[in-house]
Design an enzyme around this catalytic site. Structure first.
Site, PDB file in Angstrom:
ATOM      1  NE  ARG A 225      -4.322  -1.333   0.133  1.00 38.21           N
ATOM      2  CZ  ARG A 225      -4.416  -2.384  -0.666  1.00 38.21           C
ATOM      3  NH1 ARG A 225      -3.430  -2.696  -1.484  1.00 38.21           N
ATOM      4  NH2 ARG A 225      -5.508  -3.141  -0.657  1.00 38.21           N
ATOM      5  CD  GLU A 254      -3.318   3.394  -5.158  1.00 39.34           C
ATOM      6  OE1 GLU A 254      -4.337   2.768  -5.498  1.00 39.34           O
ATOM      7  OE2 GLU A 254      -2.383   2.874  -4.564  1.00 39.34           O
ATOM      8  CG  HIS A 273      -3.801  -0.694  -6.497  1.00 38.77           C
ATOM      9  ND1 HIS A 273      -4.125  -0.060  -5.325  1.00 38.77           N
ATOM     10  CD2 HIS A 273      -3.754  -2.020  -6.203  1.00 38.77           C
ATOM     11  CE1 HIS A 273      -4.290  -0.977  -4.358  1.00 38.77           C
ATOM     12  NE2 HIS A 273      -4.074  -2.172  -4.886  1.00 38.77           N
TER      13      HIS A 273
HETATM   14  P1  NDP Z   1      -1.255 -11.816   4.388  1.00 41.04           P
HETATM   15  O1  NDP Z   1      -2.102 -11.561   5.569  1.00 41.04           O
HETATM   16  O2  NDP Z   1      -1.270 -13.159   3.761  1.00 41.04           O
HETATM   17  O3  NDP Z   1       0.269 -11.515   4.729  1.00 41.04           O
HETATM   18  C1  NDP Z   1       0.690 -10.399   5.432  1.00 41.04           C
HETATM   19  C2  NDP Z   1       2.038 -10.736   6.063  1.00 41.04           C
HETATM   20  O4  NDP Z   1       2.603  -9.544   6.584  1.00 41.04           O
HETATM   21  C3  NDP Z   1       1.899 -11.729   7.167  1.00 41.04           C
HETATM   22  O5  NDP Z   1       2.524 -12.918   6.784  1.00 41.04           O
HETATM   23  C4  NDP Z   1       2.567 -11.068   8.359  1.00 41.04           C
HETATM   24  O6  NDP Z   1       3.511 -11.971   8.865  1.00 41.04           O
HETATM   25  C5  NDP Z   1       3.276  -9.848   7.802  1.00 41.04           C
HETATM   26  N1  NDP Z   1       3.169  -8.698   8.701  1.00 41.04           N
HETATM   27  C6  NDP Z   1       2.076  -8.199   9.312  1.00 41.04           C
HETATM   28  N2  NDP Z   1       2.390  -7.119  10.039  1.00 41.04           N
HETATM   29  C7  NDP Z   1       3.712  -6.919   9.880  1.00 41.04           C
HETATM   30  C8  NDP Z   1       4.638  -5.956  10.368  1.00 41.04           C
HETATM   31  N3  NDP Z   1       4.256  -4.995  11.235  1.00 41.04           N
HETATM   32  N4  NDP Z   1       5.919  -6.049   9.972  1.00 41.04           N
HETATM   33  C9  NDP Z   1       6.328  -7.035   9.146  1.00 41.04           C
HETATM   34  N5  NDP Z   1       5.507  -7.983   8.660  1.00 41.04           N
HETATM   35  C10 NDP Z   1       4.217  -7.923   9.028  1.00 41.04           C
HETATM   36  O7  NDP Z   1      -1.638 -10.712   3.326  1.00 41.04           O
HETATM   37  P2  NDP Z   1      -1.349 -10.740   1.746  1.00 41.04           P
HETATM   38  O8  NDP Z   1       0.020 -11.232   1.519  1.00 41.04           O
HETATM   39  O9  NDP Z   1      -2.467 -11.389   1.042  1.00 41.04           O
HETATM   40  O10 NDP Z   1      -1.426  -9.192   1.404  1.00 41.04           O
HETATM   41  C11 NDP Z   1      -0.531  -8.268   2.024  1.00 41.04           C
HETATM   42  C12 NDP Z   1      -0.931  -6.853   1.656  1.00 41.04           C
HETATM   43  O11 NDP Z   1      -0.591  -6.602   0.317  1.00 41.04           O
HETATM   44  C13 NDP Z   1      -2.423  -6.573   1.736  1.00 41.04           C
HETATM   45  O12 NDP Z   1      -2.792  -6.168   3.040  1.00 41.04           O
HETATM   46  C14 NDP Z   1      -2.614  -5.478   0.717  1.00 41.04           C
HETATM   47  O13 NDP Z   1      -2.502  -4.219   1.327  1.00 41.04           O
HETATM   48  C15 NDP Z   1      -1.489  -5.681  -0.261  1.00 41.04           C
HETATM   49  N6  NDP Z   1      -1.960  -6.219  -1.545  1.00 41.04           N
HETATM   50  C16 NDP Z   1      -1.740  -5.483  -2.694  1.00 41.04           C
HETATM   51  C17 NDP Z   1      -2.147  -5.952  -3.917  1.00 41.04           C
HETATM   52  C18 NDP Z   1      -1.909  -5.153  -5.147  1.00 41.04           C
HETATM   53  O14 NDP Z   1      -2.701  -5.225  -6.063  1.00 41.04           O
HETATM   54  N7  NDP Z   1      -0.853  -4.399  -5.244  1.00 41.04           N
HETATM   55  C19 NDP Z   1      -2.850  -7.250  -4.047  1.00 41.04           C
HETATM   56  C20 NDP Z   1      -3.001  -7.961  -2.800  1.00 41.04           C
HETATM   57  C21 NDP Z   1      -2.562  -7.448  -1.612  1.00 41.04           C
HETATM   58  P3  NDP Z   1       3.619 -12.215  10.454  1.00 41.04           P
HETATM   59  O15 NDP Z   1       2.215 -12.451  10.924  1.00 41.04           O
HETATM   60  O16 NDP Z   1       4.488 -13.375  10.558  1.00 41.04           O
HETATM   61  O17 NDP Z   1       4.210 -10.971  10.981  1.00 41.04           O
END
Ligand code: NDP
Length: 307
Positions: A225, A254, A273
């Site tokens: 994001r 955006e 995006h």
């Molecule tokens: P997930 O929930 O599968 O993965 C998010 C990961 O981020 C988790 O594995 C978590 O690991 C880690 N995480 C959470 N908080 C933190 C932190 N403070 N510091 C470091 N790591 C952290 O989500 P997705 O992978 O499906 O999506 C991630 C994000 O990507 C979405 O929220 C969205 O904003 C964005 N996105 C963008 C898209 C695009 O079109 N550009 C498409 C899809 C998603 P752990 O719990 O081990 O910390």
């Protein structure tokens, strides 16, 4: 939750035609219709991309995106609205998009495409192009996106380390760092790739300190994001040559405003995006929604529940 009427909110048409999903869901034993904003309140459940005040009158909201930063999570919890998201479906699409960015930078494709639009026959300087095997990437956020990215770029020979809240290892990554060690994790990488959700702790995670720490030959990629990056600090780092370039799919504002200097930079790739776009998107969302309707019927907990 007693489901009688499930609405497909028109805002999903930013990603696919609402009618395609309605048809996909017509096998369900509930009434499925495409609804505008005024018709939301008449539904028990709504599939939507955008937030609307009327969603407070609905029992279950499904977000077509993985990121739910646009929804008022606490207010939903207080109002008893269940929210599910679409995490789990974007690993391959975003992984391939990120591989595309890396290949563009390595093989200088972005540069040659830019020349071609002006009918200029211009080859890269002898020492500009490289190949991916032997390069390293640091992927910050190791969920669906992070693992999908590691999988696809790994198949191109990029060695990938991960960053998450803990340093607990995952098989997709050669090493794992806790986010508290972010600056150490990114220091040696050729590519630093943001794939974290936007939360109060990740807002501005990539700021001046991070770009100072990156190698001057390194590229920054953001498919998470816009607000996880301090955008003015990124622009400063690019202008100062502190990093080599960036591929950005998401922005603080955006669409990216026409006046943004990012549009003009030779070593910056801007995409709208669209990293997760695929003609199968409505099918992937349909599968999540059908699975959850089945869970509700059996009295089971919703999958992908955020609130
Ligand atoms: P997930 O929930 O599968 O993965 C998010 C990961 O981020 C988790 O594995 C978590 O690991 C880690 N995480 C959470 N908080 C933190 C932190 N403070 N510091 C470091 N790591 C952290 O989500 P997705 O992978 O499906 O999506 C991630 C994000 O990507 C979405 O929220 C969205 O904003 C964005 N996105 C963008 C898209 C695009 O079109 N550009 C498409 C899809 C998603 P752990 O719990 O081990 O910390």
């Amino acid at each position: 939750v007693e489901l009688e009427r499930l609405g497909i909110q028109q805002s999903v048409d930013a990603i696919f035609p609402p009618a395609e999903l309605a048809t996909d869901l017509s096998v369900l034993p509930v009434e499925v219709t495409v609804v505008d904003e005024a018709e939301i309140a008449g539904c028990d459940a709504v599939v939507t991309r955008n937030h609307f005040e009327a969603l407070f009158d609905v029992e279950w909201v499904h977000s077509t995106q993985a990121g739910v930063d646009r929804f008022p999570l606490e207010a939903f919890a207080e109002a008893g609205v269940a929210l599910t998201n679409s995490t789990g479906i974007h690993g391959r699409t975003v992984g391939e998009t990120v591989a595309g960015y890396l290949l563009a930078f390595a093989r200088r494709l972005h540069d040659q495409l830019a020349s071609a639009t002006e009918r200029r026959w211009e080859r890269p300087a002898w020492d500009e192009a490289f190949t991916l095997p032997g390069t390293t990437a640091c992927v910050v956020g190791t969920g669906t996106l992070g693992r999908g990215i590691a999988d696809v770029i790994g198949s191109l020979g990029v060695e990938t380390v991960g960053v998450r809240r803990s340093d607990e290892p995952l098989p997709e990554f050669e090493a794992m760092y806790a986010v508290a060690d972010l600056e150490r994790a990114i220091a040696d990488a050729d590519f630093v790739i943001a794939a974290v959700p936007l939360t109060e702790t990740t807002r501005g995670l990539f700021g001046a300190a991070a770009f100072e720490r990156m190698r001057s030959e390194a590229y920054f990629v953001n498919v998470a994001r816009g607000a996880v990056v301090d955008e003015p600090a990124l622009i400063d780092a690019l202008e100062a040559g502190q990093i080599a370039g960036a591929a950005l799919d998401v922005f603080e504002t955006e669409p990216l405003p026409e006046a943004s200097p990012l549009w003009e930079m030779d070593e910056v790739v801007v995409t709208p995006h669209a990293a997760a776009y695929t003609r199968d998107y409505y099918r992937d969302v349909g599968e999540l929604v059908r699975d959850n309707v089945g869970r509700l019927e059996r009295g089971e907990a919703l999958a992908n529940r955020v609130v």
